[in-house]
Motif scaffolding. Structure first.
Motif, PDB file in Angstrom:
ATOM      1  N   LEU A  37      37.801  45.886  36.289  1.00  0.00           N
ATOM      2  CA  LEU A  37      38.928  44.989  36.494  1.00  0.00           C
ATOM      3  C   LEU A  37      39.459  44.453  35.155  1.00  0.00           C
ATOM      4  O   LEU A  37      40.673  44.394  34.929  1.00  0.00           O
ATOM      5  N   CYS A  90      53.479  42.127  43.981  1.00  0.00           N
ATOM      6  CA  CYS A  90      52.126  42.678  43.968  1.00  0.00           C
ATOM      7  C   CYS A  90      52.158  44.122  44.448  1.00  0.00           C
ATOM      8  O   CYS A  90      52.960  44.480  45.319  1.00  0.00           O
ATOM      9  N   LEU A 146      46.280  51.907  38.475  1.00  0.00           N
ATOM     10  CA  LEU A 146      45.584  51.250  39.588  1.00  0.00           C
ATOM     11  C   LEU A 146      44.717  52.246  40.348  1.00  0.00           C
ATOM     12  O   LEU A 146      43.571  51.958  40.705  1.00  0.00           O
ATOM     13  N   VAL A 157      43.288  45.070  33.552  1.00  0.00           N
ATOM     14  CA  VAL A 157      44.181  43.996  33.101  1.00  0.00           C
ATOM     15  C   VAL A 157      44.590  44.219  31.652  1.00  0.00           C
ATOM     16  O   VAL A 157      45.745  43.985  31.272  1.00  0.00           O
ATOM     17  N   ARG A 177      38.659  38.496  40.379  1.00  0.00           N
ATOM     18  CA  ARG A 177      40.007  38.460  39.813  1.00  0.00           C
ATOM     19  C   ARG A 177      39.907  38.228  38.312  1.00  0.00           C
ATOM     20  O   ARG A 177      39.064  37.461  37.848  1.00  0.00           O
ATOM     21  N   LEU A 224      47.512  44.628  41.578  1.00  0.00           N
ATOM     22  CA  LEU A 224      48.153  44.033  40.415  1.00  0.00           C
ATOM     23  C   LEU A 224      49.120  42.979  40.925  1.00  0.00           C
ATOM     24  O   LEU A 224      49.855  43.212  41.895  1.00  0.00           O
ATOM     25  N   GLN A 225      49.158  41.821  40.269  1.00  0.00           N
ATOM     26  CA  GLN A 225      50.020  40.716  40.707  1.00  0.00           C
ATOM     27  C   GLN A 225      50.722  40.138  39.481  1.00  0.00           C
ATOM     28  O   GLN A 225      50.079  39.893  38.451  1.00  0.00           O
ATOM     29  N   CYS A 235      44.921  41.089  37.880  1.00  0.00           N
ATOM     30  CA  CYS A 235      44.499  42.062  38.885  1.00  0.00           C
ATOM     31  C   CYS A 235      43.338  41.484  39.686  1.00  0.00           C
ATOM     32  O   CYS A 235      42.577  40.646  39.188  1.00  0.00           O
ATOM     33  N   ASN A 236      43.219  41.930  40.931  1.00  0.00           N
ATOM     34  CA  ASN A 236      42.168  41.394  41.789  1.00  0.00           C
ATOM     35  C   ASN A 236      41.564  42.459  42.683  1.00  0.00           C
ATOM     36  O   ASN A 236      42.165  43.521  42.909  1.00  0.00           O
TER      37      ASN A 236
END
Length: 253
Positions: free
Chosen positions: A92, A203, A241, A96, A118, A222-223, A103-104
């Protein structure tokens, strides 16, 4: 079939829970007997014990046993603890670093999505959502992803009891529109949140599949604020991703 090595009372209960969680649907006593290979009185006694302890609950028909909230919380805590300390958190962090946005990793819990882990972006403008945070399924990218991969009967049963609450002007609150999007998500292999949960936040989510299967274990997303990354730009990160999701899947065993 449960092995003979699971011969102590405590291990037998754990083995039975393991069997039930792997079926991904409520089971009636005869089905559990067939799957476990244990005598009916033994299985019935164990199911009643697990129900009394809050690990299982009965469906409204009174015949089938389903996973109870206590067991789901236990699973979430276990996944979260291992994620924060292990390889998945490193995956993760690397993601990022590559995409530059938060990202989570999430899982489905009942009718909601729970954050397992996250990693936040370095930008000051961000929405911080800590592990353990729960968000609605119908208007989050991860939630729609989980719904899209459910069997038709399971999805219908969940949505029939779910209020499609409007959070923004973009939230899908009509069942037909949501069903059409879920079908498209299953076909396309990813889901988006086009400012449907939080105004100004987009997202993109992809599934983390169980190794060798088409079962979605988790979702990787991804947000970003739409002011900094448009939804179209977020979709350009899909290859990264998906690569990270494959790396995550290899850690699930």
């Amino acid at each position: 079939m449960i092995t003979e090595t699971d011969n102590s009372p405590g291990l037998r209960l754990m083995a039975l829970l393991d069997l039930l969680t792997r079926q991904e649907r409520p089971l009636a006593l005869p089905e559990v007997v067939d799957l476990s290979g244990w005598p009916k009185p033994t299985v019935h006694r164990m199911l009643v014990q697990l129900e009394a302890g809050g690990w299982l609950l009965r469906e409204p028909d009174g015949r089938r046993f389903a996973l109870a909230p206590r067991l789901l919380r236990f699973a979430e805590a276990t996944l979260s603890a291992s994620t924060l300390q292990g390889v998945r958190h490193s995956v993760l962090r690397q993601l990022v670093a590559e995409v530059g946005e938060s990202c989570n990793l999430t899982a489905m819990s009942g009718a909601e999505v729970v954050y397992l882990d996250r990693v936040e972006s370095a930008f000051p403008l961000r929405l911080e959502l800590r592990p353990g945070t729960r968000v609605p399924a119908h208007c989050s990218a991860s939630g729609k992803l989980f719904l899209a991969w459910m069997g038709a009967r399971q999805r219908r049963a969940l949505l029939d009891g779910l209020a499609l609450t409007r959070y923004t002007a973009h939230t899908l609150t009509e069942r037909a529109a949501l069903d059409a999007e879920l079908d498209a998500i299953r076909r396309d292999g990813h889901a988006v949140d086009a400012e449907e949960f939080v105004e100004g936040l987009v997202c993109v989510a992809v599934p983390v599949l169980a190794p060798g299967k088409r079962t979605v274990r988790c979702a990787l997303a991804l947000q970003a604020p739409a002011a900094r990354m448009t939804l179209a730009q977020a979709r350009l990160q899909l290859p990264r991703l998906q690569s990270a999701a494959q790396a995550m899947a290899r850690t699930l065993g």
